[in-house]
Scaffold this motif. Structure first.
Motif, PDB file in Angstrom:
ATOM      1  N   ASP A 157     -43.172 -44.515 -36.136  1.00  0.00           N
ATOM      2  CA  ASP A 157     -44.389 -44.100 -35.433  1.00  0.00           C
ATOM      3  C   ASP A 157     -45.579 -44.362 -36.359  1.00  0.00           C
ATOM      4  O   ASP A 157     -45.720 -43.698 -37.388  1.00  0.00           O
ATOM      5  N   LYS A 210     -47.829 -41.244 -37.457  1.00  0.00           N
ATOM      6  CA  LYS A 210     -47.245 -40.320 -38.429  1.00  0.00           C
ATOM      7  C   LYS A 210     -47.317 -40.886 -39.845  1.00  0.00           C
ATOM      8  O   LYS A 210     -47.608 -40.159 -40.808  1.00  0.00           O
ATOM      9  N   SER A 263     -49.810 -39.718 -43.010  1.00  0.00           N
ATOM     10  CA  SER A 263     -49.186 -39.316 -44.281  1.00  0.00           C
ATOM     11  C   SER A 263     -49.697 -40.138 -45.457  1.00  0.00           C
ATOM     12  O   SER A 263     -49.213 -39.973 -46.588  1.00  0.00           O
TER      13      SER A 263
END
Length: 472
Positions: A452, A455, A459
């Protein structure tokens, strides 16, 4: 139809004993399924006792599959048919003389596609072995993917030369191409329709007798041997063309800053009678034994089996060969995505540590024939990168080291490049992976739409993905 051949076959009686040459992804499951048919008495798998592959003989005779990766039901079936003494693997090719039918499932690669000359060395050796021990009334079937015109040409000539018999008069000859994918070998053989093409009606009918008992859902589709050869090469060529269309559209979407998968969903949404909008998925490249070379078999078929001059736009490239070039280009695009992503964090490929995830060409398999990971690896090494490779299924590969410890491969890496859609990679946790990499601006290049993007970007990753122009 030859009355002589028909009479010989009638005197010989039903097919009882079957020989299978080539103990690989096609030959092993095919032989096991033949052996599991009540009407067949004995199946012999013929395997050279060579340094590289002789180990298969003892493994198969012990009921063990030498094929790696998940093949549901195969090892259980092998134990059953070897335990009942209906299937045996042997290096003694003279026993071909005992067989009523012999199939050949031997690889037919192209060493250099530019000259359209296939490497038929292994297949020719197999055909010669069959010819040396051929007896009247035997059915010979080529299952290998071959250039159109081969069955009724080269194969026929070699068999006649070696045996002193005449095809269509003394023995039957046909082409019945395999249509399998690793990970579902048994199911594919039983459930897919079977293309059967003899050099004459008698040969076709004898081949139908051989394959019909194995089918559960599939049906027999009879045709000529040349039509069968074209069917096999064309179906793989068309799939390669579909993948190339998706890959090219993905490159367009990247250039225009949009998401290929949004576009694909929109295209796929138009449904109704007479509407076909099927579109495949893009990726880091096409690998395997079939799609990477069957286009060239089809192209060469014009030279071998052509009856009249080809009527085609003058000086126009073949769309099939162009599709091959697009798919062969995708590892180069993966390299460019890697190069651009590293440049965005002030680094270059030279001196960077690259963790390549996936060496097999297909997910959750050990099949590493012609993987697109290899040309990317070569490009990265040539550019001065330090490359480590992880694959949970591939045990070894010539001239590269493949590791099983994912954390060890990712540790200290500047870049993760995902080449295969193995199930393990869908579970990657961005926070954990970033910690293991130990970089402030780690890079991830997704060649199979596995992670994904949001995500990973949230991060702290620099993300690049094929077809993801919206987030690249």
């Amino acid at each position: 139809m030859s009355d002589k051949l028909q009479k010989i076959i009638e005197e010989r009686g039903p097919i009882k004993k079957i020989g299978v040459l080539g103990m690989g992804y096609v030959g092993i499951p095919a032989a096991a399924l033949f052996a599991d048919v009540d009407k067949f008495e004995k199946v012999l798998g013929f395997q050279r006792n060579s340094a590289s592959s002789g180990y298969k003989i003892d493994m198969i005779n012990a009921g063990e599959s030498p094929l790696k990766g998940e093949e549901p039901g195969l090892e259980d079936l092998l134990r059953k048919v070897t335990g009942s003494n209906k299937f045996e693997c042997t290096p003694d090719f003279s026993r071909i003389a005992e067989m009523d039918a012999v199939t050949l499932a031997i690889q037919t690669p192209f060493e250099n596609p530019t000259d359209l000359i296939p490497d038929f060395g292994a297949l020719i050796e197999g055909i010669r072995n069959v010819g040396r021990y051929l007896t009247p009334g035997t059915l010979v079937v080529l299952e290998s993917t071959i250039t159109p015109g081969t069955t009724n040409g080269m194969a026929k000539e070699i068999l006649e030369e070696e045996s002193g018999l005449i095809a269509g008069e003394d023995f039957a000859l046909a082409h019945a191409p395999e249509r399998v994918m690793v990970g579902r070998l048994l199911r594919n053989i039983q459930e897919h329709d079977r293309i059967v093409g003899g050099i004459d009606n008698t040969s076709t009918e004898r081949a139908i007798e051989l394959y019909s008992p194995v089918l559960t859902k599939g049906k027999i589709i009879p045709m000529t041997s040349t039509a069968a050869e074209v069917t096999k090469t064309a179906e793989n060529t068309f799939r390669d063309l579909q993948i190339a269309a998706a890959n090219q559209l993905a490159l367009y979407c990247e250039s225009m800053g949009i998401n290929f998968y949004d576009v694909r969903a929109g295209i796929d949404s138009l449904k109704g009678e007479g509407i076909t909008r099927a579109i495949l998925y893009p990726g880091a490249g096409v690998g395997g034994h079939c799609l990477t070379k069957d286009t060239y078999h089809l192209e060469r078929g014009i030279e071998i089996a052509g009856k009249t001059p080809l009527d085609y736009p003058e000086n126009a490239d073949s769309i099939y060969v162009l599709a091959r070039k697009v798919n062969d280009f995708m590892p180069n695009h993966m390299f460019k995505l890697t190069e651009d992503a590293l440049a965005s964090v002030g680094k270059s490929v030279k001196g960077s540590k690259i963790a390549m995830l996936g060496w097999a060409f297909i997910n959750d398999s050990d099949d590493a024939r012609n993987p697109p990971s290899e040309p990317l690896y070569d490009l990265l090494i040539e550019a001065g990168a330090e490359v480590r490779i992880h694959d949970p299924h591939v045990l070894d590969y010539p001239n590269v080291t493949i590791e099983k410890d994912l954390n060890a491969v990712v540790d200290g890496a500047d870049v993760i490049a995902i080449l295969t859609g193995h199930s393990d990679y869908f579970k990657l946790n961005p926070a954990d992976i970033k910690t293991t990499m130990g970089k402030d601006k780690p890079v991830i290049i997704d060649g199979r739409n596995v992670v994904d993007p949001t995500k990973f970007i949230d991060s702290g990753f620099v993300y690049r993905g094929i077809g993801r122009g919206d987030v690249n």
